[in-house]
Design a protein around this motif. Structure first.
Motif, PDB file in Angstrom:
ATOM      1  N   ASN A   5       0.859  -1.181   0.000  1.00 39.10           N
ATOM      2  CA  ASN A   5       0.000   0.000   0.000  1.00 39.10           C
ATOM      3  C   ASN A   5       0.891   1.224   0.000  1.00 39.10           C
ATOM      4  OD1 ASN A   5      -2.676  -0.651  -0.160  1.00 39.10           O
ATOM      5  ND2 ASN A   5      -2.874  -1.110   2.006  1.00 39.10           N
ATOM      6  N   VAL A   6       1.140   1.791  -1.144  1.00 35.32           N
ATOM      7  CA  VAL A   6       2.081   2.896  -1.279  1.00 35.32           C
ATOM      8  C   VAL A   6       1.304   4.176  -1.535  1.00 35.32           C
ATOM      9  CG1 VAL A   6       4.075   3.777  -2.523  1.00 35.32           C
ATOM     10  CG2 VAL A   6       3.771   1.309  -2.244  1.00 35.32           C
ATOM     11  N   LYS A   7       1.502   5.169  -0.714  1.00 35.77           N
ATOM     12  CA  LYS A   7       0.816   6.440  -0.888  1.00 35.77           C
ATOM     13  C   LYS A   7       1.342   7.134  -2.143  1.00 35.77           C
ATOM     14  CE  LYS A   7      -0.287  10.731   1.530  1.00 35.77           C
ATOM     15  NZ  LYS A   7       0.079  11.624   0.428  1.00 35.77           N
ATOM     16  N   THR A   8       0.439   7.520  -3.037  1.00 32.53           N
ATOM     17  CA  THR A   8       0.863   8.252  -4.227  1.00 32.53           C
ATOM     18  C   THR A   8       1.405   9.615  -3.815  1.00 32.53           C
ATOM     19  OG1 THR A   8      -1.407   9.008  -4.504  1.00 32.53           O
ATOM     20  CG2 THR A   8      -0.741   7.092  -5.788  1.00 32.53           C
ATOM     21  N   ASP A   9       2.410  10.097  -4.521  1.00 33.57           N
ATOM     22  CA  ASP A   9       3.112  11.294  -4.081  1.00 33.57           C
ATOM     23  C   ASP A   9       3.607  12.091  -5.291  1.00 33.57           C
ATOM     24  OD1 ASP A   9       3.873  12.870  -1.945  1.00 33.57           O
ATOM     25  OD2 ASP A   9       5.892  12.065  -1.889  1.00 33.57           O
ATOM     26  N   ASN A  10       2.719  12.318  -6.257  1.00 31.07           N
ATOM     27  CA  ASN A  10       3.132  12.972  -7.493  1.00 31.07           C
ATOM     28  C   ASN A  10       2.364  14.280  -7.699  1.00 31.07           C
ATOM     29  OD1 ASN A  10       0.772  11.543  -7.815  1.00 31.07           O
ATOM     30  ND2 ASN A  10       1.079  11.164  -9.984  1.00 31.07           N
ATOM     31  N   PHE A  11       2.418  15.153  -6.704  1.00 32.80           N
ATOM     32  CA  PHE A  11       1.680  16.402  -6.783  1.00 32.80           C
ATOM     33  C   PHE A  11       2.579  17.545  -7.268  1.00 32.80           C
ATOM     34  CE2 PHE A  11       3.017  15.510  -2.426  1.00 32.80           C
ATOM     35  CZ  PHE A  11       3.854  16.580  -2.177  1.00 32.80           C
ATOM     36  N   ASN A  12       1.928  18.617  -7.735  1.00 26.04           N
ATOM     37  CA  ASN A  12       2.621  19.821  -8.184  1.00 26.04           C
ATOM     38  C   ASN A  12       2.484  20.886  -7.101  1.00 26.04           C
ATOM     39  OD1 ASN A  12       2.464  22.656  -9.495  1.00 26.04           O
ATOM     40  ND2 ASN A  12       3.459  21.414 -11.077  1.00 26.04           N
ATOM     41  N   MET A  13       3.607  21.387  -6.580  1.00 25.74           N
ATOM     42  CA  MET A  13       3.557  22.282  -5.433  1.00 25.74           C
ATOM     43  C   MET A  13       2.884  23.613  -5.757  1.00 25.74           C
ATOM     44  SD  MET A  13       4.349  20.996  -2.628  1.00 25.74           S
ATOM     45  CE  MET A  13       4.179  22.573  -1.783  1.00 25.74           C
ATOM     46  N   GLU A  14       2.987  24.084  -7.001  1.00 26.24           N
ATOM     47  CA  GLU A  14       2.321  25.342  -7.356  1.00 26.24           C
ATOM     48  C   GLU A  14       0.805  25.183  -7.281  1.00 26.24           C
ATOM     49  OE1 GLU A  14       3.624  26.783 -11.098  1.00 26.24           O
ATOM     50  OE2 GLU A  14       5.715  27.070 -10.476  1.00 26.24           O
ATOM     51  N   GLN A  34      -2.633  15.404  -7.391  1.00 33.67           N
ATOM     52  CA  GLN A  34      -2.356  14.038  -7.845  1.00 33.67           C
ATOM     53  C   GLN A  34      -3.402  13.552  -8.836  1.00 33.67           C
ATOM     54  OE1 GLN A  34      -0.312  12.744  -3.598  1.00 33.67           O
ATOM     55  NE2 GLN A  34      -2.261  11.886  -4.175  1.00 33.67           N
ATOM     56  N   LYS A  35      -4.639  14.008  -8.677  1.00 32.90           N
ATOM     57  CA  LYS A  35      -5.731  13.559  -9.531  1.00 32.90           C
ATOM     58  C   LYS A  35      -5.818  14.324 -10.852  1.00 32.90           C
ATOM     59  CE  LYS A  35      -7.529  10.316  -6.969  1.00 32.90           C
ATOM     60  NZ  LYS A  35      -7.544   8.911  -7.432  1.00 32.90           N
ATOM     61  N   GLY A  36      -4.928  15.306 -11.035  1.00 29.80           N
ATOM     62  CA  GLY A  36      -4.925  16.027 -12.296  1.00 29.80           C
ATOM     63  C   GLY A  36      -5.619  17.365 -12.270  1.00 29.80           C
ATOM     64  N   TYR A  37      -6.081  17.784 -11.085  1.00 30.42           N
ATOM     65  CA  TYR A  37      -6.717  19.092 -10.976  1.00 30.42           C
ATOM     66  C   TYR A  37      -5.641  20.151 -10.750  1.00 30.42           C
ATOM     67  CZ  TYR A  37     -10.637  15.968 -10.247  1.00 30.42           C
ATOM     68  OH  TYR A  37     -11.549  14.970 -10.390  1.00 30.42           O
ATOM     69  N   ASN A  38      -5.885  21.353 -11.267  1.00 27.17           N
ATOM     70  CA  ASN A  38      -4.906  22.421 -11.144  1.00 27.17           C
ATOM     71  C   ASN A  38      -5.612  23.770 -11.064  1.00 27.17           C
ATOM     72  OD1 ASN A  38      -5.519  23.186 -13.920  1.00 27.17           O
ATOM     73  ND2 ASN A  38      -4.282  21.401 -14.502  1.00 27.17           N
ATOM     74  N   ALA A  39      -4.810  24.815 -11.005  1.00 30.23           N
ATOM     75  CA  ALA A  39      -5.379  26.154 -10.861  1.00 30.23           C
ATOM     76  C   ALA A  39      -6.274  26.523 -12.039  1.00 30.23           C
ATOM     77  CB  ALA A  39      -4.249  27.174 -10.711  1.00 30.23           C
ATOM     78  N   LYS A  40      -5.988  25.962 -13.217  1.00 32.82           N
ATOM     79  CA  LYS A  40      -6.749  26.321 -14.412  1.00 32.82           C
ATOM     80  C   LYS A  40      -8.120  25.656 -14.446  1.00 32.82           C
ATOM     81  CE  LYS A  40      -2.733  27.198 -17.378  1.00 32.82           C
ATOM     82  NZ  LYS A  40      -2.014  26.807 -18.606  1.00 32.82           N
ATOM     83  N   ASN A  41      -8.215  24.415 -13.957  1.00 32.73           N
ATOM     84  CA  ASN A  41      -9.512  23.729 -14.056  1.00 32.73           C
ATOM     85  C   ASN A  41     -10.305  23.733 -12.753  1.00 32.73           C
ATOM     86  OD1 ASN A  41      -8.463  21.629 -12.428  1.00 32.73           O
ATOM     87  ND2 ASN A  41      -7.838  20.430 -14.209  1.00 32.73           N
TER      88      ASN A  41
END
Length: 737
Positions: A5-14, A34-41
């Motif tokens: 069970n490995v915690k996903t850790d691929n987020f963008n700090m901005e 991590q899920k692909g959401y960002n400031a634009k969407n």
């Protein structure tokens, strides 16, 4: 923490910083990134839907001109679609739109046997019987350059391609509308592209009348529910206008309003069933609002699909050897007479159960048609590309491949895949499970539930996966055959594990366990529940009695030969091995003698049939390769067939004794047991103050050995009142010493 069970850790700090500025907790902000959401969407969560201008899509302006010209013609329009739910919903969108505007249109849908894409004989039959003003393809056509040019040259007809698949090296010589050719968001489904065409031909309000059909295609085709797809799905969930979908949803007992899960689990499989086992036109007729009997027929076809799938699954399991499959790292099964439409489901089910890539094939004339499913971390497309010299044709992506192979190359392909997989890292086949967010007891459960709702609608693959380590307060079975498990965690969360019956006994002991799960609204309980996808049991003192009873009910007087220490070391050093022990204490003794650092430890239930694992007190017979039962004493537990054995001292049953008086008490209680008393109920009703449960189970085992009773199930015991000496039982003699 559990190794797999490995915690996903691929987020963008901005992006994380932006979400925190919106007053979201840091941990939640990381998950969104991590899920692909960002400031634009992120506007989609705060401000609702947003639809792009359809004319920003490559080819849309030219398509509008040709379609409007055809709509004003006296001749009908021919729509060429595909047999899956996305292709059928895309076809229905255009057909229903044309019908609403007084324009006649006809539809051509190939069967699975005819294959994906434009089926030329069916199209020519239509063109020879009727004059058409235009051909429009939906969810196909972008790779059909030769077929389209043949139709243009021989029938002097215009063609508009609307598709969403990958762009080939050469495009058809016609108007092509595909978001991957140029658009704000390239991940629309085929039905999403049809939705945008309707928007271009009319306006957004009109297009939204068909957003329920576009929702069906988007979800069924596993498109990410982000950007404009999210707007389409949100609109479709709020507005179910299609009469056929309404009828199917009603019969399927969907929520009101429907959810993405309803479409994914209850609607799409029935729509797809038509093309899998019969004619896709049954489903198309339903979506074109002809629903008098089509919805009921789809239920029948879906049941048939389930039956055919079970038949092929049974055939497959009877025709591959688990030990061989574990060694070869692939399941490769083929047969005759199976429907093309179920082999992919069979491959996917077997892959899920055994966590190795699976290939399922059915005979098709002089060839075999196959479908393959891969595991995470394996590029299945590359695997088949490397074997393309053995194939007549193939296509797909990293997780799924469809192909055709000649009979002469059937086994050559199998061997080629085995050789490629042999060079790969064994960790790929252990089944890595990830989670997004650890549920901490000091954060209110309501907060987690609200956050899970924030990112909905989502597909199952996009939902937030939570991790929780907790004590189990209670556990119970439910369902028609008591196949599902309900668990109440120490923080009050209700967890549901579908088909998790094998975990009931250890969890009912109040054990500590680790869970990964998604949160869903529970309309029945007016709250939220967790839908479990993985359980990992933690060792507990509560298990001492369970270890004993598990061992007792498998007692045997069979003679056995034991491995030497060197022989066991050789197995331990091999690629795959399962070591079975009776208790955690015995495991510790074994670990003191051998290096088991690369073995995963599991309790009661086998997690994977590949790799290395120690399995403590299994309640399910393991299917692994290189099974070694580590056992000792004068009587042994028979955990599984065809196992090797290694002698190790065990003290599990030390101090456990029986005598004639105890056996008499138990036998009397069994004779008094009513039909409604289970075996456990009988103990609690008559004997709980007189002996411990392990002694009670030991007596039952003695009676079975002497044929005094036959245990049919948990509730039924057939008593055989014969006269026999207790000393005729080897088990009785051992425990009376």
């Amino acid at each position: 923490m559990i190794k797999n069970n490995v915690k996903t850790d691929n987020f963008n700090m901005e992006d994380v910083a932006f979400f925190c500025e919106q007053n979201l907790p840091l941990s939640f902000a990381k998950v969104l990134s991590q899920k692909g959401y960002n400031a634009k969407n992120f506007w989609q969560f705060l401000y609702g839907e947003k639809f792009h201008n359809p004319f920003d899509m490559h080819g849309m302006k030219e398509a509008k001109v040709l379609v409007e010209k055809a709509m004003s013609s006296p001749f009908p329009i021919l729509i060429c679609g595909d047999y899956d739910a996305d292709g059928l919903s895309a076809t229905a969108i255009l057909h229903n739109f044309f019908q609403a505007n007084g324009v006649e249109s006809h539809c051509v849908i190939p069967t699975r046997e005819q294959g994906y894409g434009l089926h030329l004989p069916s199209i020519e039959q239509k063109l020879q019987n009727c004059q058409y003003s235009l051909i429009i393809t939906v969810d196909c056509g972008i790779s059909e350059k030769q077929t389209i040019e043949y139709l243009q040259e021989n029938y002097s007809i215009d063609v508009v391609v609307t598709d969403h698949h990958e762009i080939p090296e050469q495009l058809p010589n016609c108007v092509c509308v595909n978001p991957k050719l140029g658009y704000h968001y390239p991940m629309l489904s085929g039905s999403g592209v049809a939705f945008k065409l309707v928007q271009a031909l009319s306006n957004l309000d009109v297009a939204k009348q068909y957003s329920d059909l576009a929702t069906l295609g988007t979800i069924a085709d596993l498109m990410p529910i982000l950007e404009e797809n999210r707007s389409i799905v949100m609109s479709g969930l709020q507005n179910t206008n299609n009469e056929g979908l309404k009828k199917l949803a009603q019969l399927s007992r969907c929520n009101k309003p429907m959810t993405a899960s309803d479409y994914a689990m209850r609607i799409a499989p029935k729509i797809n069933a038509a093309g899998r086992v019969d004619s896709p036109e049954v489903a198309l007729n339903l979506l074109c609002d002809d629903c008098d009997c089509q919805a009921e027929q789809l239920f029948v076809l879906n049941d048939l699909r389930k039956t055919l799938t079970e038949e092929m699954l049974d055939y497959a399991k009877a025709n591959f050897d688990v030990a061989r499959q574990s060694k070869e790292r692939i399941i490769y099964v083929y047969g005759k007479g199976f429907k093309h439409g179920v082999i992919g489901i069979v491959a996917n089910n077997l892959k899920g159960e055994y966590n190795v890539p699976c290939v399922a094939l059915t005979e098709d004339g002089e060839n075999y048609v196959g479908s393959a499913r891969g595991v995470e971390g394996l590029n299945l497309y590359q695997l088949f590309n490397n074997a393309s010299h053995l194939l007549l044709k193939f296509g797909g992506h990293s997780g799924s491949v469809g192909f055709t192979v000649s009979k002469d190359n059937l086994e050559k392909l199998h061997q080629n895949l085995i050789e490629q997989l042999a060079d790969m890292d064994a960790s790929i086949f252990k089944g890595v499970h990830t989670y997004d967010l650890e549920m901490e007891d000091d954060v209110a459960l309501q907060c987690y539930c609200q956050f899970a709702d924030l990112v909905r609608p989502t597909l199952t693959s996009d939902e937030i996966v939570f991790y929780l380590k907790t004590n189990v307060m209670s556990a119970r079975l439910f369902g028609k055959e008591s196949e599902h498990l309900e668990i109440i965690a120490s923080n009050g969360l209700r967890l549901v594990y579908f088909y998790g019956k094998q975990y009931f006994e250890p969890l009912s002991y109040g054990a500590e366990a680790e869970f990964t799960f998604t949160l869903e609204a529970d309309n029945f309980y007016h709250g939220y529940c967790g839908v479990v996808n993985q359980v990992k049991i933690v060792n507990s003192l509560h298990f001492d009695n369970l270890y004993k009873t598990n061992y007792i009910q498998r007692l045997t007087d069979e003679k056995r030969n034991f491995l030497t220490k060197k022989q066991l070391e050789k197995i331990i050093n091999s690629q795959d091995a399962t070591l079975i022990v009776d208790s955690f204490e015995t495991y510790e003794k074994l670990a003191n003698q051998f290096n088991l650092s690369d073995f995963e430890v599991n309790y009661f239930c086998e997690v994977s049939c590949c790799g290395k694992q120690v399995l403590i007190s299994p309640n399910v017979v393991p299917n692994s390769l290189n099974v070694v039962v580590c056992d000792g004493g004068e009587v042994y537990a028979k955990w599984c067939e065809n196992a090797n054995y290694f002698a190790i001292e065990t003290t599990l049953l030390d101090g456990l004794t029986v005598n004639r008086d105890v056996c008499t008490q138990v036998f009397g209680a069994l004779k008094r047991k009513s039909r409604f008393d289970s075996i456990n109920d009988c103990f609690e009703k008559y004997l709980i103050s007189k002996m411990d449960f392990a002694t009670y189970k030991l007596c039952i085992k003695i009676f079975e050995e002497l044929h005094l009773i036959e245990v049919v199930n948990d509730y039924q015991i057939n008593v055989n009142p014969i006269k026999v000496e207790l000393t005729n039982s080897s088990i009785f003699n051992h425990f009376t010493k």
